[in-house]
Design a protein around this motif. Structure first.
Motif, PDB file in Angstrom:
ATOM      1  N   MET A 156       1.148  -0.814   0.011  1.00  0.00           N
ATOM      2  CA  MET A 156       0.335  -0.084  -0.323  1.00  0.00           C
ATOM      3  C   MET A 156       0.878   1.484  -0.129  1.00  0.00           C
ATOM      4  O   MET A 156       1.664   1.075   0.905  1.00  0.00           O
ATOM      5  CB  MET A 156      -1.311  -0.422   1.222  1.00  0.00           C
ATOM      6  N   PRO A 157       0.338   2.308  -0.525  1.00  0.00           N
ATOM      7  CA  PRO A 157       1.596   3.669  -0.941  1.00  0.00           C
ATOM      8  C   PRO A 157       0.610   4.485   0.525  1.00  0.00           C
ATOM      9  O   PRO A 157      -0.036   3.984   1.231  1.00  0.00           O
ATOM     10  CB  PRO A 157       0.783   4.515  -1.577  1.00  0.00           C
ATOM     11  N   LYS A 158       1.371   5.379   1.244  1.00  0.00           N
ATOM     12  CA  LYS A 158       1.666   5.712   2.896  1.00  0.00           C
ATOM     13  C   LYS A 158       0.797   6.525   2.557  1.00  0.00           C
ATOM     14  O   LYS A 158      -0.137   5.671   3.868  1.00  0.00           O
ATOM     15  CB  LYS A 158       2.715   6.796   2.592  1.00  0.00           C
ATOM     16  N   LYS A 159      -0.048   6.839   1.712  1.00  0.00           N
ATOM     17  CA  LYS A 159      -1.733   7.419   1.596  1.00  0.00           C
ATOM     18  C   LYS A 159      -2.671   6.471   1.569  1.00  0.00           C
ATOM     19  O   LYS A 159      -4.044   7.361   1.852  1.00  0.00           O
ATOM     20  CB  LYS A 159      -1.188   9.157   1.167  1.00  0.00           C
ATOM     21  N   GLY A 160      -2.581   5.822   1.177  1.00  0.00           N
ATOM     22  CA  GLY A 160      -3.482   4.976   1.653  1.00  0.00           C
ATOM     23  C   GLY A 160      -4.540   4.433   2.483  1.00  0.00           C
ATOM     24  O   GLY A 160      -5.504   3.215   2.618  1.00  0.00           O
ATOM     25  N   ALA A 175      -8.484   4.791   3.316  1.00  0.00           N
ATOM     26  CA  ALA A 175      -8.907   3.930   2.418  1.00  0.00           C
ATOM     27  C   ALA A 175      -9.062   2.342   3.333  1.00  0.00           C
ATOM     28  O   ALA A 175      -9.953   1.881   3.688  1.00  0.00           O
ATOM     29  CB  ALA A 175      -9.006   4.534   1.727  1.00  0.00           C
ATOM     30  N   HIS A 176      -7.812   2.463   2.990  1.00  0.00           N
ATOM     31  CA  HIS A 176      -7.859   0.594   3.851  1.00  0.00           C
ATOM     32  C   HIS A 176      -7.993   0.529   5.593  1.00  0.00           C
ATOM     33  O   HIS A 176      -9.362  -0.731   5.131  1.00  0.00           O
ATOM     34  CB  HIS A 176      -6.255   0.107   3.635  1.00  0.00           C
TER      35      HIS A 176
END
Lengths: 498, 498
Positions: free
Chosen positions: A32-36, A39-40
């Motif tokens: 997962m990209p850091k900013k995700g 939402a996860h």
């Protein structure tokens, strides 16, 4: 549609939500990209609470009640009966937990784990303290809802190791301590063993190459699994078809990835060898954390730190890392078995590892019986380290913040690691009784005989058998620390001329 | 809780299911072990049907009706109003479709796509024929349910490009054809340009290195995205925080990964630059396929195939691939802009690509207005290829079966690709009017000025504006093919000395 079919369809939907949550969790730790994260976490919270709601719904109760009636029950096959029993246990355990309490718990778990990463990095205990406090408080409350007649810590222990309690662990760990501490003390008096061959520069690509080689050597399937990188190695999956493991690469020490891959590979093998007939029943996973650790630690230590295993594989090391051409197998073997009290559990040797776990068990016990407060945890940690290992951390990063477990709310989990060692000793004794000495088997390249034995007596059952039943049927014995102490004594007496 | 809050919570749950499905889809295409497919498909089906059920439920209708009442409406902010309108549109579109028709459509879609893989491989049109026929028939029926007052093909076009119709596309594509065909014809008369510098051996690691470099160069954020490998490149995500792209590495041709990364990077930038205030509203995604393609094709072609862009980046190519030390920037630039009629749309150059799309549009139109039967599709394909490109396929694999779209029921989708080029030309003209010549901007390393313009006039709005509104507000114009034709004419007249 029969009730059984309706029940299975209903459970399928729960499994689908849990499968999605599993992939989201894996993704969060590996890709997962850091900013995700937000939402996860949001999706994970929804999926878990949907699955949870379904598992304690009136509809679920209806299925369980109907299928438990004598007429219906008589027509169920063995797997379906176990499925009903297993889900009923979860239902009984969860039905009293208020929905919003559970949702808060799930949310806190993800946030807290996220915060922990940063806090550990900064060696910042104060940031984590309120998370630990709420986590303990929520765990106590949940334990009371699950079973008001039991001590909360016993309830938590049972989530990871069915049929165990604090008293049994305390007794068994006392035996373990009595066996391990004198060995560690005796080894301290001996000359230091050279382990410098593991230090140097090892590229990620080369370590990964070795990792895939070792996974193939132990029989882990890449058609039903993957190897990825994460901060803390773990195994996650939907057995037996999609069981993923991770590792962490230390570019200056070869042991970190090699032995964590053998460790997670052991977890992976357990899950990959579960009977496919259990798919969709919720029984298709390891029966307990302790039995799971028995498999991972068996592959990491009993196999992975055995000279006779490496007799067939040492060539590969020097093929990938030419510097090993100048290191004898004997020196390599001695180097990988150095016993040396150290600060980090996951980097500890086979022997002192047990003491790290016992420290955590004793601290958890104290946190839950009220004799220790979270604010005093770092000092208590310090004292136990001094008492059992004779060394102390100079920061929280290498101390109380080193593990994710407490940040993730997993109180009662740590004992599993030492239970795994103990079970492993029992399996080893039985394997040697039935198949002959392990050294000979490994030297002859017959690791698959050992693997098949483990599949037949442990892996294949998934949750069809409780941990104590596994031990009983496989080894005709109860929980017993004697075999692993005998193994340690034999091995380290020879290695260190004690 | 206010109705608006309840509505937002309800939509949040749908979003959570869709987020999980997105990650599962991404995982299936990039990471999933082979044996994991069954569990993924099962979870995807459950998540999609839960999300769909919720989107047409009585509860949803209740929220939409309440929030549309004058008193409630008056209190909504602009974003909430758009959110209600947007979700209502989806609701209205779906609610009239009979459940069994929709189920048949979903079933046919997956079977048909499955059959297509094999049929394409065997160049076997006859096997696909009945699927195409039913697919067209079902699409016609569904279109009638969605809007009985519109031509079915217009309904389908609107699913991908809101506000567009067949007549507008026909008119605009006529202009496009009249601009493109003479250029292609003129280039045919010119000597062949050397493109051999793109052929050779290029390791995946090196291509990946270039890929990351290019992504950084165009401003794609790896904190809100990832680059992975998949069979066909795609962009997927939950904007703006987690927008992932993929590519495919051709180890013998550098163009495949480099330009697909710029293409998907353009899609990715669009999504990463959407206003974060739109998170959770369902408006946080590209407004149409055509606008999306305008961004991907802008970065792939208008930026990525511009010599002045490469002036600042060509060094990197020869740093990673030393063989380019012997290739001048001029030759490199000419090589990447070779115009040459070819059979496969996805491999076509910037200019002839438009003709591939126009052919598909004209065939779709004829299939839906009844002037072309599916059985005659291969002949019609052949004739159009001859007429517009002067070459014809010798098998269906490189002809009418090359794309998955029709097998997947996506009639009305193809025009988006050429609309994207047209929009891109309009944006370019406006950018040059406001910021000065693109060549100068790129040469000065001021690509971010262009990117900021696109963010401000296109990206940030997500679905707050329909495509035609975007064009109107950004360029004070209607859909107009003239700018892109002017760009083509300038560029290729110079390149080929026409």
């Amino acid at each position: 549609m029969s009730t059984l079919e309706q029940f299975k369809n209903y459970v399928k939907k729960i499994n689908d939500f849990e499968h999605a949550a599993m992939i989201l969790n894996w993704d969060m730790e590996t890709k997962m990209p850091k900013k995700g994260a937000k939402a996860h976490i949001s999706a994970l919270t929804t999926l878990s609470s949907e699955a949870f709601k379904m598992s304690i719904s009136g509809e679920m109760k209806g299925y369980l009640d109907t299928l438990s009636m004598p007429d219906e029950w008589a027509n169920l096959d063995e797997i379906s009966r176990k499925m009903v029993e297993h889900i009923k246990e979860g239902y009984e355990e969860s039905k009293n937990i208020p929905e919003d309490l559970y949702a808060r718990y799930v949310e806190l778990t993800s946030t807290s784990q996220n915060v922990w990463g940063e806090a550990k990095h900064n060696s910042d205990f104060e940031t984590m303290r309120p998370y630990f406090e709420e986590m303990i408080s929520l765990n106590k409350t949940m334990a009371q809802y699950i079973d008001p007649n039991k001590k909360p810590y016993d309830v938590l222990l049972n989530r990871y190791e069915k049929g165990i309690d604090e008293a049994t662990i305390t007794r068994t760990f006392e035996t373990l301590k009595k066996g391990v501490i004198p060995l560690v003390e005796a080894i301290k008096e001996k000359p230091k063993v050279d382990e410098s061959m593991f230090k140097g520069e090892f590229s990620k690509e080369d370590q990964e190459k070795l990792g895939y080689y070792l996974l193939e050597a132990i029989g882990y399937s890449l058609e039903a699994g993957r190897l990825d990188e994460s901060e803390h190695p773990f195994t996650i999956g939907n057995a037996p078809c999609d069981v993923r493991i991770t590792t962490n690469y230390d570019l200056t020490d070869l042991r970190s990835s090699a032995f964590s891959i053998l460790h997670e590979g052991g977890h992976g093998l357990y899950e990959q060898h579960i009977n496919p007939a259990l798919i969709g029943t919720t029984l298709n996973t390891g029966t307990s954390m302790g039995i799971h650790e028995s498999q991972s630690r068996f592959y990491e230590n009993i196999i992975g730190r055995n000279k006779h295993f490496w007799m067939n594989h040492y060539n590969k090391i020097s093929e990938i890392f030419p510097s090993y051409k100048n290191v004898s197998l004997e020196a390599f073997y001695k180097g990988m078995n150095v016993v040396q009290p150290s600060l980090i559990r996951t980097e500890a040797d086979e022997l002192t590892y047990n003491l790290h776990v016992i420290i955590r068990f004793e601290l958890e016990k104290a946190l839950f019986d009220g004799t220790l407060e979270v604010k005093d945890l770092p000092i208590a940690w310090h004292d136990k380290m001094q008492a059992y290992l004779g060394i102390v951390p100079v920061n929280h990063k290498e101390g109380v913040l080193q593990d994710v477990h407490w940040a993730g709310g997993m109180f009662g989990y740590f004992p599993s690691y030492a239970l795994g060692n103990i079970y492993g000793g029992q399996f080893l004794m039985q394997i040697e009784k039935e198949l002959g000495g392990l050294d000979t088997l490994l030297e002859k390249g017959e690791l698959m005989k050992v693997s098949d034995w483990l599949t037949e007596h442990v892996h294949t059952f998934g949750c069809m058998k409780a941990p104590m039943q596994i031990i009983q049927d496989a080894c005709q014995s109860h929980l017993d620390a004697t075999p692993i102490i005998r193994y340690y004594t034999d091995k380290y007496t020879k290695l260190y001329n004690l």
